[in-house]
Design an enzyme around this catalytic site. Structure first.
Site, PDB file in Angstrom:
ATOM      1  N   LYS A   1       0.826  -1.204   0.000  1.00 37.02           N
ATOM      2  CA  LYS A   1       0.000   0.000   0.000  1.00 37.02           C
ATOM      3  C   LYS A   1       0.872   1.271   0.000  1.00 37.02           C
ATOM      4  O   LYS A   1       0.453   2.318  -0.459  1.00 37.02           O
ATOM      5  CB  LYS A   1      -0.923   0.016   1.219  1.00 37.02           C
ATOM      6  CG  LYS A   1      -1.853  -1.185   1.336  1.00 37.02           C
ATOM      7  CD  LYS A   1      -2.821  -1.286   0.182  1.00 37.02           C
ATOM      8  CE  LYS A   1      -3.996  -2.203   0.452  1.00 37.02           C
ATOM      9  NZ  LYS A   1      -3.672  -3.619   0.638  1.00 37.02           N
TER      10      LYS A   1
HETATM   11  C1  LIG Z   1      -4.376  -4.788   0.285  1.00 38.10           C
HETATM   12  C2  LIG Z   1      -3.576  -6.026   0.230  1.00 38.10           C
HETATM   13  C3  LIG Z   1      -3.842  -7.033  -0.714  1.00 38.10           C
HETATM   14  C4  LIG Z   1      -5.011  -6.955  -1.658  1.00 38.10           C
HETATM   15  O1  LIG Z   1      -4.851  -5.947  -2.626  1.00 38.10           O
HETATM   16  P1  LIG Z   1      -6.113  -5.392  -3.427  1.00 38.10           P
HETATM   17  O2  LIG Z   1      -5.594  -4.265  -4.224  1.00 38.10           O
HETATM   18  O3  LIG Z   1      -7.099  -4.960  -2.371  1.00 38.10           O
HETATM   19  O4  LIG Z   1      -6.635  -6.523  -4.236  1.00 38.10           O
HETATM   20  C5  LIG Z   1      -3.012  -8.131  -0.752  1.00 38.10           C
HETATM   21  N1  LIG Z   1      -1.974  -8.252   0.104  1.00 38.10           N
HETATM   22  C6  LIG Z   1      -1.697  -7.312   1.029  1.00 38.10           C
HETATM   23  C7  LIG Z   1      -0.559  -7.529   1.949  1.00 38.10           C
HETATM   24  C8  LIG Z   1      -2.475  -6.169   1.113  1.00 38.10           C
HETATM   25  O5  LIG Z   1      -2.188  -5.231   2.027  1.00 38.10           O
END
Ligand SMILES: *Cc1c(COP(=O)(O)O)cnc(C)c1O
Length: 504
Positions: free
Chosen positions: A112
């Site tokens: 993120k």
């Molecule tokens: C948010 C997240 C995901 C999923 O990603 P999306 O964009 O919501 O599909 C997968 N792995 C981790 C560690 C995340 O923080």
């Protein structure tokens, strides 16, 4: 001519990129999508000679056309600096025949950070461009990682406040500690008595509540979103797929224009949608492999064309993927139904009324670029162990879901196309489950004992974002019921008032 953005739910809302970033979600509840997908105007070979920041510029300029070069370069340089603990920002690790794209080298140790390090800059630049004088209130629902990354990005950013809702019992211990210890006078964190879907629905409702918006407007505030429903999150995520490909050209691992597979551990469908956009702007992709955990709505959707969220919500060891309503899928549905807002709205209405919708055969045909599968809890733990035993490389639970699904894909298809696996979190964020997988004999209920032991076993340094919360005091301990989220926001805004120094 600027690239314009429309809502997925009506054809008469059209805004520029900066306006779409400011709004987050369209007022009809739809998501902003670009009216057309641009094409890269430099070759992949040329891009292979550029730095991460330079590749970011070449990709982002195609989507954010109302930003000047200076503005965009400024945002990129402020975001991708030494907050990242590696110079190449998103390195690739080759392990057991796949390339793990490590997207967790930012401040909060999850992918993120890739988008949330830049979003505050994009947002404050957008506010300036559009002469917005209101204070911007970032409303965020998190399944664990977005919350911390958004808090870190927006903490003490002038002219903004941020409110994060997380499922009280639905995140890892380290994830929770990261959020509740967050510094910054403009930050507010609430644990809700519910799951991520309820948090996200509550936030989306506030976005389309006209009465609430008027009240806020009168008090000098306006909402925006740090979730992947904001196009300002999605665009920076396209960059690393292009970047990763060009690094493989650089090392000679792939030939120019050779196709690759991309595996993405998926929850809200944001990260994989970014890969799909990367493909559409010119990245040579063979298959986009969508990996789910036991909340396998997307696997079922790719198998039979029915999206059905009427099922038990399962809490798993990959909590950031515990999602039954994948918001960003709406952007794909809109595209494969021929950018037909009316038709897309029917699907979304059906989803909200009955919990399901069925796409047409015509639409299903356009999903041939995707392959979906899922990993059970047991398979996920086994995958971490197998890879560690064979190579010494430790992956987190989310990445393990992807890695396991890639194995299944190879078994199903015998396809040996070179493959990039999006590695979305540092294993330290999920040390409890990772340690249970690789060293079950090491028993401890102390999260930091597990972190320390994991560091020894994996021979990797503890990320600073984890190290710094070891002894950090808890600053946030608010909890609420799902139906009280709006009251919480109002309470926070009254108690914190508009900061007198607010300027950009
Ligand atoms: C948010 C997240 C995901 C999923 O990603 P999306 O964009 O919501 O599909 C997968 N792995 C981790 C560690 C995340 O923080």
């Amino acid at each position: 001519m600027d690239l314009m953005y429309s809502s997925t739910r009506s054809c008469d809302i059209k805004v520029t990129a900066s306006q779409a970033i400011l709004k987050g979600l369209a007022q009809d509840g739809g998501l902003f999508v670009p009216d057309s997908l641009p094409k890269l105007d430099v070759t992949l070979d040329e891009l292979s000679k550029l730095s991460y920041q330079e590749v970011a510029y070449e990709v982002m300029k195609l989507f954010l056309t109302d930003f000047t070069k200076d503005e965009l370069v400024h945002c990129i340089e402020c975001a991708y600096d030494d907050k990242f603990d590696v110079k190449d920002i998103a390195p690739l690790k080759n392990a057991d025949g796949a390339y793990y794209l490590e997207l967790f080298h930012g401040k909060t140790a999850a992918f993120k950070d890739m988008a949330l390090s830049i979003l505050p800059y994009l947002l404050t630049t957008s506010a300036k461009k559009n002469n917005v004088s209101n204070e911007i209130v970032i409303l965020t629902a998190t399944s664990g990682d977005t919350g911390k990354a958004a808090l870190a990005g927006f903490a003490d950013v002038d002219g903004t406040k941020i409110v994060v809702f997380y499922p009280k019992d639905g995140v890892s211990a380290i994830q929770e500690k990261q959020m509740v210890t967050q510094q910054g006078e403009n930050t507010f964190v609430v644990g809700i008595h519910g799951n991520f879907d309820q948090a996200q629905t509550g936030v989306k409702q506030m976005f389309s509540d006209k009465k609430l918006q008027k009240e806020l407007e009168d008090a000098g505030f306006q909402f925006s979103s740090a979730n992947s429903i904001n196009i300002g999150r999605l665009v920076p995520q396209i960059v690393y797929y292009i970047y990763a490909y060009t690094r493989l050209i650089k090392t000679g691992d792939i030939k120019n224009d050779e196709k690759i597979n991309i595996v993405v551990p998926t929850g809200n469908f944001g990260n994989i949608l970014a890969a799909y956009y990367a493909m559409n702007i010119g990245l040579p992709v063979n298959k986009l492999i969508c990996a789910s955990n036991e909340n396998k709505v997307l696997f079922d959707f790719f198998s039979n064309g029915t999206y059905d969220r009427n099922r038990e919500f399962i809490l798993t060891s990959s909590p950031s993927m515990d999602i039954l309503i994948s918001s960003n899928l709406e952007r794909l549905i809109y595209r494969i139904c021929g950018n037909d807002a009316a038709l897309n709205s029917e699907f979304m209405e059906s989803l909200s009324k009955t919990g399901e919708y069925h796409i047409t055969d015509e639409m299903r045909k356009q999903l041939s670029d995707f392959y979906g599968n899922f990993a059970t809890e047991e398979e996920t733990a086994e995958e971490i162990k197998k890879l560690y035993d064979k190579t010494g490389y430790v992956i987190d639970t989310h990445t393990a879901v992807a890695s396991c699904v890639y194995r299944k894909y190879k078994n199903d298809t015998s396809d040996d196309t070179k493959t990039i696996i999006a590695s979305t979190a540092s294993p330290f964020k999920f040390s409890n489950n990772v340690m249970r997988a690789i060293a079950p004999e090491f028993e401890s209920t102390d999260d930091f004992e597990l972190v320390d032991e994991l560091s020894k076993l994996g021979k990797v340094k503890i990320p600073s974002g984890i190290e710094e919360i070891r002894n950090a005091p808890v600053r946030h301990n608010t909890q609420c019921d799902v139906d009280k989220m709006e009251d919480m926001v109002k309470q926070f805004l009254t108690q914190s008032k508009k900061s007198p120094t607010s300027k950009r």
